[in-house]
Design an enzyme around this catalytic site. Structure first.
Site: not given
Ligand code: NAD
Length: 364
Positions: A146, A195, A227, A251, A255
């Protein structure tokens, strides 16, 4: 002990829910013999109305002078509020982004705790919800995808968009340190999510977190791929204690965690910097649809105040007392409208202020 707390009630339900959290903090001060000095400032839409901008330099300085900041929420309804006719950098949300940046908050904490009394709100299978969970997401907030350079260009007649994911070792080290510190106040278990089978930034992430872990031999550390973590969070969330990860993974996973925890009105959050200073706020927004009706759920803000006591003031006993008071209130069948279950006997519907009174009365 003496502490200064700056409050930012904000817009919508913000003033109603912050008032109840302050009520609970004042009760904590009385019961435990502390002195909390509160100073209120404006941010968001109310600051636009008063000063023509969502966040003034004076407000930033006042926040910097505090030991911690307790916030409600900011913003109004797009399409209904004149705040959204302003250019993006003048709108309420711009104030919050600027404040987080000005205060150097790089570490975001989002706990997801399933209260047994509210397990019907959990969308997971009953057999999983029955086991309960209490996970703390520690998300890096100022680096990664970001904040990397980005561009969209035309190459050989094709549109090409590029985002860059950059992490410096010091950024990983300081968030890892926070995660281990937080785990030491919980179940002493850190899961670092990356990852590393694909990304260089993740391989550096894993290397640095492993190094930091060696300095904390009393805390169990494991590594997991993002994942697989997304899957494990719905299959067996009870296996996690502290989950630490980079900005974008955090992020998305936070959620997911908020969703499995059920009600938005129950979810606190914190944003910290390297010292003990932090900004504490509920995860929900300003809920303009119920603002001013005294029906909003103040528990997420009250639980944010408990985090403030634990992480900024190092007052664990007091934080435990607030969390226990919230749990007892739920056990007593007391509910605001958003967590009320139709057709269940023994439940009593409370207003925002009544819920604050009930929690404050249970602080011992
Ligand atoms: P929202 O979270 O305000 O509301 C979504 C739904 O949840 C609504 O039905 C609302 O009534 C309900 N809800 C939220 N908090 C509640 C509580 N404590 N008790 C009971 N019910 C609650 O999301 P939205 O409607 O998308 O956004 C409204 C405004 O809030 C927007 O301006 C948005 O930008 C802003 N917002 C601010 C923050 C923040 O201040 N950090 C975060 C998210 C959204």
């Amino acid at each position: 002990m003496n502490f200064k707390i700056v409050t930012i009630p904000g817009d919508g339900i913000g003033p109603e829910i912050v008032r109840e959290a302050q009520k609970v903090l004042e009760k904590v001060a009385t019961v435990y013999g502390h002195k909390f000095c509160f100073e209120k400032v404006l941010m968001g839409g109310c600051s636009i109305d008063a000063y023509g901008e969502p966040l003034t330099d004076e407000t930033i300085e006042t926040c910097k002078s505090a030991d911690a900041v307790l916030m409600g929420s900011i913003g109004g309804k797009v399409g209904q509020s004149s705040w959204y006719e302003l250019p993006p950098e003048k709108r309420p949300e711009a104030g919050l982004l600027k404040l987080r940046k000005s205060l150097g908050l790089f570490c975001n904490l989002r706990p997801a705790h399933l209260y047994p009394e509210l397990k019907k709100a959990c969308p997971l299978r009953e057999s999983i919800a029955d086991q309960g969970f209490d996970v703390m997401m520690v998300r890096e907030l100022t680096g990664g995808l970001y904040f990397g350079t980005r561009k969209t260009e035309v190459v050989d007649g094709e549109e090409v968009a590029t985002d860059t994911l950059v992490y410096h070792d010091y950024e990983i080290r300081r968030i890892a340190e926070k995660a281990f510190e937080i785990a030491s106040k919980r179940q002493c278990h850190v899961t670092s999510v990356d990852k590393a089978n694909v990304l260089d930034s993740s391989r550096l992430w894993r290397k640095i977190v492993t190094e930091v872990g060696k300095a904390h031999p009393d805390i169990a550390l494991d590594h997991a791929l993002v994942d697989s973590t997304a899957m494990q969070l719905v299959r067996n969330p009870g296996q996690f204690d502290v989950v630490v990860t980079e900005n974008m993974f955090g992020d998305i996973l936070s959620d997911e965690m908020a969703e499995i925890a059920g009600s938005l009105g129950m979810l606190p959050s914190a944003s910290l910097r390297e010292d003990s200073f932090g900004l504490y706020e509920p995860s929900g927004g300003s809920a303009p649809d119920i603002a001013g009706l005294n029906v909003a759920n103040p528990l997420a803000t009250i639980l944010s105040a408990a985090m403030l006591l634990r992480y900024s003031f190092n007052l664990s006993k007091e934080a435990d007392a607030v969390e226990a008071a919230v749990a007892e209130t739920l056990t007593a069948g007391l509910r605001t409208a958003d967590i009320m279950e139709d057709g269940v006997s023994g439940l009593t519907r409370l207003s925002t202020s009544e819920m604050g009174d009930q929690v404050a009365a249970r602080i011992r």
